[in-house]
Design a protein around this motif. Sequence first.
Motif, mmCIF file in Angstrom:
data_model
loop_
_atom_site.group_PDB
_atom_site.id
_atom_site.type_symbol
_atom_site.label_atom_id
_atom_site.label_comp_id
_atom_site.label_asym_id
_atom_site.label_seq_id
_atom_site.Cartn_x
_atom_site.Cartn_y
_atom_site.Cartn_z
ATOM 1 N N THR A 228 -0.218 1.391 -7.055
ATOM 2 C CA THR A 228 0.041 0.252 -7.939
ATOM 3 C C THR A 228 1.107 0.553 -8.981
ATOM 4 O OG1 THR A 228 -1.835 0.966 -9.317
ATOM 5 C CG2 THR A 228 -2.258 -0.724 -7.649
ATOM 6 N N SER A 229 1.244 1.825 -9.376
ATOM 7 C CA SER A 229 2.203 2.157 -10.439
ATOM 8 C C SER A 229 3.645 2.117 -9.958
ATOM 9 C CB SER A 229 1.899 3.551 -11.001
ATOM 10 O OG SER A 229 2.000 4.537 -9.980
ATOM 11 N N ILE A 230 3.880 2.120 -8.648
ATOM 12 C CA ILE A 230 5.252 2.142 -8.141
ATOM 13 C C ILE A 230 5.553 0.969 -7.200
ATOM 14 C CG2 ILE A 230 5.376 4.657 -8.303
ATOM 15 C CD1 ILE A 230 5.015 4.698 -5.232
ATOM 16 N N MET A 231 4.597 0.091 -6.997
ATOM 17 C CA MET A 231 4.775 -0.997 -6.020
ATOM 18 C C MET A 231 5.967 -1.891 -6.340
ATOM 19 S SD MET A 231 0.812 -2.102 -5.215
ATOM 20 C CE MET A 231 1.328 -3.650 -4.467
ATOM 21 N N GLU A 232 6.245 -2.105 -7.605
ATOM 22 C CA GLU A 232 7.301 -3.034 -7.994
ATOM 23 C C GLU A 232 8.665 -2.370 -8.116
ATOM 24 O OE1 GLU A 232 6.696 -6.223 -8.152
ATOM 25 O OE2 GLU A 232 4.581 -5.854 -7.723
ATOM 26 N N LYS A 233 8.740 -1.060 -7.889
ATOM 27 C CA LYS A 233 10.019 -0.371 -8.045
ATOM 28 C C LYS A 233 10.869 -0.534 -6.790
ATOM 29 C CE LYS A 233 8.315 3.040 -11.359
ATOM 30 N NZ LYS A 233 8.203 4.473 -11.715
ATOM 31 N N ASP A 234 12.178 -0.736 -7.007
ATOM 32 C CA ASP A 234 13.097 -0.934 -5.896
ATOM 33 C C ASP A 234 13.533 0.393 -5.285
ATOM 34 O OD1 ASP A 234 13.033 -3.692 -6.199
ATOM 35 O OD2 ASP A 234 14.650 -3.646 -7.686
ATOM 36 N N GLU A 235 13.663 1.432 -6.115
ATOM 37 C CA GLU A 235 14.153 2.705 -5.622
ATOM 38 C C GLU A 235 13.035 3.517 -4.965
ATOM 39 O OE1 GLU A 235 12.754 3.489 -9.833
ATOM 40 O OE2 GLU A 235 13.788 1.897 -8.726
ATOM 41 N N PHE A 236 13.438 4.457 -4.127
ATOM 42 C CA PHE A 236 12.473 5.331 -3.470
ATOM 43 C C PHE A 236 11.880 6.281 -4.505
ATOM 44 C CE2 PHE A 236 11.313 9.260 -1.251
ATOM 45 C CZ PHE A 236 10.463 8.767 -0.279
ATOM 46 N N VAL A 237 10.576 6.407 -4.510
ATOM 47 C CA VAL A 237 9.887 7.259 -5.490
ATOM 48 C C VAL A 237 9.255 8.441 -4.761
ATOM 49 C CG1 VAL A 237 8.073 7.386 -7.238
ATOM 50 C CG2 VAL A 237 9.385 5.267 -6.950
ATOM 51 N N VAL A 238 9.637 9.638 -5.183
ATOM 52 C CA VAL A 238 9.064 10.857 -4.604
ATOM 53 C C VAL A 238 7.755 11.163 -5.326
ATOM 54 C CG1 VAL A 238 9.375 13.313 -4.159
ATOM 55 C CG2 VAL A 238 11.329 11.754 -4.010
ATOM 56 N N ILE A 239 6.675 11.255 -4.574
ATOM 57 C CA ILE A 239 5.348 11.507 -5.137
ATOM 58 C C ILE A 239 4.854 12.856 -4.662
ATOM 59 C CG2 ILE A 239 2.987 10.656 -5.324
ATOM 60 C CD1 ILE A 239 4.006 7.895 -4.561
ATOM 61 N N GLU A 240 4.288 13.622 -5.558
ATOM 62 C CA GLU A 240 3.680 14.883 -5.163
ATOM 63 C C GLU A 240 2.512 14.572 -4.224
ATOM 64 O OE1 GLU A 240 3.381 19.026 -5.115
ATOM 65 O OE2 GLU A 240 4.924 17.712 -5.973
ATOM 66 N N PRO A 241 2.538 15.106 -2.991
ATOM 67 C CA PRO A 241 1.490 14.745 -2.027
ATOM 68 C C PRO A 241 0.109 15.231 -2.453
ATOM 69 C CG PRO A 241 2.818 16.547 -1.193
ATOM 70 C CD PRO A 241 3.495 16.067 -2.437
ATOM 71 N N ARG A 242 -0.895 14.528 -1.987
ATOM 72 C CA ARG A 242 -2.288 14.886 -2.235
ATOM 73 C C ARG A 242 -3.035 14.933 -0.910
ATOM 74 N NH1 ARG A 242 -5.232 11.853 -6.944
ATOM 75 N NH2 ARG A 242 -6.210 13.900 -7.102
ATOM 76 N N SER A 243 -3.961 15.876 -0.808
ATOM 77 C CA SER A 243 -4.761 16.001 0.404
ATOM 78 C C SER A 243 -6.175 15.482 0.131
ATOM 79 C CB SER A 243 -4.821 17.460 0.847
ATOM 80 O OG SER A 243 -5.671 18.197 -0.014
ATOM 81 N N LEU A 244 -6.992 15.466 1.158
ATOM 82 C CA LEU A 244 -8.394 15.069 0.984
ATOM 83 C C LEU A 244 -9.105 15.983 0.003
ATOM 84 C CD1 LEU A 244 -9.264 14.316 4.713
ATOM 85 C CD2 LEU A 244 -8.982 12.645 2.884
ATOM 86 N N HIS A 245 -8.692 17.240 -0.034
ATOM 87 C CA HIS A 245 -9.319 18.202 -0.946
ATOM 88 C C HIS A 245 -9.096 17.807 -2.406
ATOM 89 C CE1 HIS A 245 -9.283 21.882 -3.473
ATOM 90 N NE2 HIS A 245 -10.307 22.216 -2.744
ATOM 91 N N ASP A 246 -7.963 17.174 -2.702
ATOM 92 C CA ASP A 246 -7.654 16.809 -4.090
ATOM 93 C C ASP A 246 -8.595 15.745 -4.644
ATOM 94 O OD1 ASP A 246 -5.447 18.533 -4.347
ATOM 95 O OD2 ASP A 246 -4.181 17.129 -3.265
ATOM 96 N N HIS A 247 -9.314 15.054 -3.788
ATOM 97 C CA HIS A 247 -10.251 14.026 -4.239
ATOM 98 C C HIS A 247 -11.676 14.549 -4.323
ATOM 99 C CE1 HIS A 247 -6.873 11.438 -3.708
ATOM 100 N NE2 HIS A 247 -6.881 11.537 -2.400
ATOM 101 N N PHE A 248 -11.842 15.833 -4.073
ATOM 102 C CA PHE A 248 -13.176 16.421 -4.121
ATOM 103 C C PHE A 248 -13.583 16.647 -5.566
ATOM 104 C CE2 PHE A 248 -15.829 20.308 -4.313
ATOM 105 C CZ PHE A 248 -16.924 19.850 -3.590
ATOM 106 N N ALA A 249 -14.728 16.135 -5.950
ATOM 107 C CA ALA A 249 -15.231 16.284 -7.324
ATOM 108 C C ALA A 249 -16.177 17.474 -7.366
ATOM 109 C CB ALA A 249 -15.957 15.024 -7.762
#
Length: 251
Positions: A228-249
């Motif tokens: 949602t934070s980048i949906m409205e941006k026209d330019e390509f946005v490089v995001i640091e990738p996340r794995s399934l492990h990153d969502h582990f609490a």
Amino acid sequence: MTEQSEQRQRHSRRRFLKYSGAAIGGAVVTGVMAGCNIGGKKAAEPAPVEKQPPAANYNEAAMFFNQAELQITEAATERIYPKDELGPGAAELGVAFYIDHQLAGQFGNNVREYRMGPFGHAEATQGDYQSIQRHELFTMGLQALDDESNKKHQKGFTEITDAERDAILTSMQKGEIMVVTGVTGKSFFNLLRSMTMEGVYSDPVYGGNKNMMGWKMRQYPGNQMSYTSIMEKDEFVVIEPRSLHDHFAAH
């Protein structure tokens, strides 16, 4: 106030100043002494902090292959997805471990597939339908690679040059090498190639794509929870990738 009361108050004030001064003075002296040379020797310096070795990756372990099979798989997948100036190859990405883990589980045993005969020869457009399971096809294919290498070069597949490996894999791809009766090297090569690409780009939880380096080469964001934070941006946005492990609490 009586004279006796005033005298007690003065004594009390003196005691407070005396003891508080001694405490402050002691702290100052201790601090000064710590920085001084005593008997011509420097005060002991704190021991250097030792660097901790990187945490062991317990995912890098063979569950199905023996050591020879794992090494042949690593050598073969590296020729399909080699290291170059753009990034690491299959060996560094841990693709052999991905394949090993898949063959050890339901995929390698064709658990979710119809396995009753007849196992007739299929048309080219229909794909393979074999009586042997994937893990059997794969181990037989690895053995065929090694046998062909020993036949042509008197060395195992892991001992020959990259060009020689490429030639044998090309023969496999063309179906010129027989893996087992009724099954040519083409079936094995197709499985090897597809599993190699899966190992490069699947989530690291499955054993490959080590440190998400496969995703980083493609600038793929991996498993994000929201865009949602980048949906409205026209330019390509490089995001640091996340794995399934990153969502582990952690608890």
